[in-house]
Design an enzyme around this catalytic site. Sequence first.
Site, mmCIF file in Angstrom:
data_model
loop_
_atom_site.group_PDB
_atom_site.id
_atom_site.type_symbol
_atom_site.label_atom_id
_atom_site.label_comp_id
_atom_site.label_asym_id
_atom_site.label_seq_id
_atom_site.Cartn_x
_atom_site.Cartn_y
_atom_site.Cartn_z
ATOM 1 N N ASP A 234 45.145 42.952 35.951
ATOM 2 C CA ASP A 234 43.986 42.247 35.414
ATOM 3 C C ASP A 234 44.357 41.680 34.050
ATOM 4 O O ASP A 234 45.294 42.155 33.403
ATOM 5 C CB ASP A 234 42.790 43.185 35.282
ATOM 6 C CG ASP A 234 41.502 42.439 34.979
ATOM 7 O OD1 ASP A 234 40.924 41.860 35.926
ATOM 8 O OD2 ASP A 234 41.080 42.402 33.815
ATOM 9 N N SER A 235 43.607 40.672 33.628
ATOM 10 C CA SER A 235 43.864 40.076 32.318
ATOM 11 C C SER A 235 43.496 41.032 31.189
ATOM 12 O O SER A 235 43.925 40.849 30.050
ATOM 13 C CB SER A 235 43.080 38.769 32.164
ATOM 14 O OG SER A 235 41.698 39.010 32.315
ATOM 15 N N CYS B 293 41.937 40.302 38.746
ATOM 16 C CA CYS B 293 41.375 39.225 37.927
ATOM 17 C C CYS B 293 41.003 38.032 38.811
ATOM 18 O O CYS B 293 41.863 37.473 39.504
ATOM 19 C CB CYS B 293 42.396 38.808 36.882
ATOM 20 S SG CYS B 293 41.921 37.392 35.881
ATOM 21 N N GLU C 247 33.193 43.648 27.044
ATOM 22 C CA GLU C 247 34.263 44.071 26.132
ATOM 23 C C GLU C 247 33.703 44.815 24.922
ATOM 24 O O GLU C 247 34.364 45.680 24.350
ATOM 25 C CB GLU C 247 35.074 42.858 25.673
ATOM 26 C CG GLU C 247 35.895 42.184 26.771
ATOM 27 C CD GLU C 247 37.187 42.906 27.083
ATOM 28 O OE1 GLU C 247 37.581 43.794 26.307
ATOM 29 O OE2 GLU C 247 37.791 42.591 28.131
ATOM 30 N N CYS D 160 33.890 38.014 38.589
ATOM 31 C CA CYS D 160 34.731 38.489 37.489
ATOM 32 C C CYS D 160 34.602 40.005 37.484
ATOM 33 O O CYS D 160 33.491 40.537 37.636
ATOM 34 C CB CYS D 160 34.271 37.911 36.146
ATOM 35 S SG CYS D 160 35.166 38.575 34.713
ATOM 36 N N HIS E 23 34.656 42.068 35.191
ATOM 37 C CA HIS E 23 33.828 42.611 34.115
ATOM 38 C C HIS E 23 32.357 42.722 34.537
ATOM 39 O O HIS E 23 31.628 43.594 34.062
ATOM 40 C CB HIS E 23 33.891 41.700 32.883
ATOM 41 C CG HIS E 23 35.133 41.826 32.068
ATOM 42 N ND1 HIS E 23 36.344 41.372 32.507
ATOM 43 C CD2 HIS E 23 35.338 42.338 30.830
ATOM 44 C CE1 HIS E 23 37.260 41.598 31.588
ATOM 45 N NE2 HIS E 23 36.676 42.187 30.550
#
Length: 257
Positions: A11-12, A74, A154, A184, A186
């Site tokens: 993942d990024s 990702c 984040e 995504c 996240h």
Amino acid sequence: MREIRKIGIFDSGVGGLSVLKSLIEEIGFEYIVYYGDTARVPYGNKDHETIVRFSLEALEFFQHFHLDLLIVACNTASAHALKAMQTCASIPVIGVIESGIAALQQKCISFDKQILVLGTEATIQSGSYDSKLREIGYTNIINIATNLFVSLVEENIFTGAIVESVFKHYFSPTLKPDAIILGCTHFPLLLQALQNFFQKKTIFIHSGEAIAAFLQQHFCVVKNPKNSIAFFASDNVNKLKVTAKKWLQGAIYTLDS
């Protein structure tokens, strides 16, 4: 069919931890290598060539672990670099977009229903979800780039006034989707807030659950409750481990030394 015992997750940044948790809870593996390109996150605002280059560099990192399969958690990397990674890899490489589409189909949602795709700018601009959905017959598709969602996660902001404000920034009061693809990794951390916001029986497609189902349908997965995990990052791996401890709470795993 090749047996899958040891896997890698790329993942990024930390978003792929949501996929990791689903894989631990729903399958279980002998050994898992997680790599987050935290020094260069996010990928969602970068151009195609840069995303491909970063992703191929990550692929090279994984080659030393003798894994059976690599998961590109990702969505942005899956949209832009999956084919390049598959061409260069000696093991199967799968992304979250194809599995997400498959999960939507399994929900038996009729083609006339409204599908909302949420993702980073790069994922939405790639048209990957939109084109694949239209190929199988869906026509009422809305694509929205919600880059601020990444920042919320984040910063560990999952509920409250800031989240509500961001939702109102992106979503019209008249928007009433029948299904939402969280494009995504996240975004599942905002699932509860999204469910409360839309206040209807909207179906949500979660990348982690989708990839777990896809693996079990298409590969010979040897389930193993050991879940020995090695964490790596291009910057500040200790921060990644701290975040993993929070996100993986309740999941059974061991840290590989």
